[in-house]
Enzyme design. Sequence first.
Site, short mmCIF file in Angstrom:
data_model
loop_
_atom_site.label_atom_id
_atom_site.label_comp_id
_atom_site.label_asym_id
_atom_site.label_seq_id
_atom_site.Cartn_x
_atom_site.Cartn_y
_atom_site.Cartn_z
N LYS A 37 0.83 -1.20 0.00
CA LYS A 37 0.00 0.00 0.00
C LYS A 37 0.87 1.26 0.00
CE LYS A 37 -3.84 2.00 2.68
NZ LYS A 37 -3.24 3.33 2.90
N GLY A 38 0.34 2.36 -0.51
CA GLY A 38 1.09 3.62 -0.52
C GLY A 38 1.40 4.10 0.90
N GLY A 39 2.60 4.64 1.10
CA GLY A 39 2.95 5.24 2.37
C GLY A 39 3.45 4.30 3.45
N VAL A 40 3.79 3.05 3.07
CA VAL A 40 4.23 2.09 4.10
C VAL A 40 5.76 1.96 4.16
CG1 VAL A 40 2.11 0.74 4.00
CG2 VAL A 40 4.03 0.11 2.52
N ASP A 66 7.24 3.49 -9.79
CA ASP A 66 6.21 4.35 -9.19
C ASP A 66 6.27 5.72 -9.87
OD1 ASP A 66 4.56 5.90 -7.59
OD2 ASP A 66 5.29 5.04 -5.71
N GLU A 237 -1.70 -1.65 10.53
CA GLU A 237 -2.99 -0.95 10.53
C GLU A 237 -3.96 -1.73 9.65
OE1 GLU A 237 -2.58 3.14 9.40
OE2 GLU A 237 -1.17 3.59 11.03
N CYS A 274 3.18 8.25 27.95
CA CYS A 274 2.58 8.92 26.79
C CYS A 274 1.30 8.17 26.40
CB CYS A 274 3.57 8.94 25.62
SG CYS A 274 2.85 9.49 24.06
N CYS A 277 1.07 7.27 22.62
CA CYS A 277 1.96 6.15 22.27
C CYS A 277 1.37 4.83 22.75
CB CYS A 277 3.34 6.36 22.88
SG CYS A 277 4.22 7.81 22.25
#
Length: 334
Positions: A37-40, A66, A237, A274, A277
């Site tokens: 996937k894009g952005g991984v 790409d 995710e 946090c 986090c």
Amino acid sequence: NEAVSNRKKMDHGDELEASLRNVLEKKTLKWIFVGGKGGVGKTTCSSSLAIQMSKVRESVLLISTDPAHNLSDAFGQKFTKHPTLVNGFTNLSAMEIDPTIEQDDQEDITGGNPEAAMFQDLAFTLPGIDEAMSFAEVLKQVQSMQFSCVIFDTAPTGHTLRLLQFPSVMEKALGRIVNLKSKFGGLFQQFSSMMGGGTDAADISSKLEGTQKVVQEVNKQFTNPDLTTFVCVCIPEFLSLYETERLIQDLAKFNIDTENIVVNQILYPKDQSCDLCSTRCRMQKTYLDQINDLYEDFHVVKLPVLPHEIRGLEKLKPFSELLLTPYKPVKQEK
């Protein structure tokens, strides 16, 4: 599941090694695709893998397919559509190609012949043919250069799957051109004579047939697990895991080997105070558990999210070591 588990224990001991060492040790590999996937973090992972492969291979070529090229940014060096040595290496080259045929390349195929150009324009109405032709031309070029290993930094999942379908697209395109030539060859030849053309559309047809032979040979290689493998990159995710599962199923349909998954951008907080986090860690753990269950017969490499961007050789080299040596997080404070 029990049969898979037993086979895994017989072949690999208690569990599969959580590294890409198996890719480096497979001396017969010629083509390695890195996608997801894009952005991984595909470009970072493919660049890191190329750095490690250059240590065990005579010559390595890293190709970005790409449209939003990132190789130049990753290495801090400008790359073009021609292989260029990466600074600091004698056996690692990189190039960035666009998934569409450029005007100069089209004229090279048709030789400026108006009839051949007309046949080409009609043939190129087939969806995906421009990408297929572009990729086929690159493969012809790469084949002639005799690199010992070629690594593809691919575009996001959908584009990659289209790229893997290019042999069948080429077959359809050639069939369409032959059909058009038989039906309308006389008409276009008259038109070509009026326009001053001296030859028929045989040139483009023969060039496509030559390209098709390369395509068929490469397709045989792509479906040979000794020569080709696909490394899937994802993040912990939902959407990324969903696309990874879809990608793996589609690769199985294309008979393309895949046995390595890189899970990138895992959060290992040093301080549990946090809240953000801690919340993200719990969310990631849910998907990491799913990945462990789904892909127990895969090599699953887990990479941390770092406090800095991974750009330039001074950052890429240490990061590339994590592909071979599993990351050990600092023990969290109570």
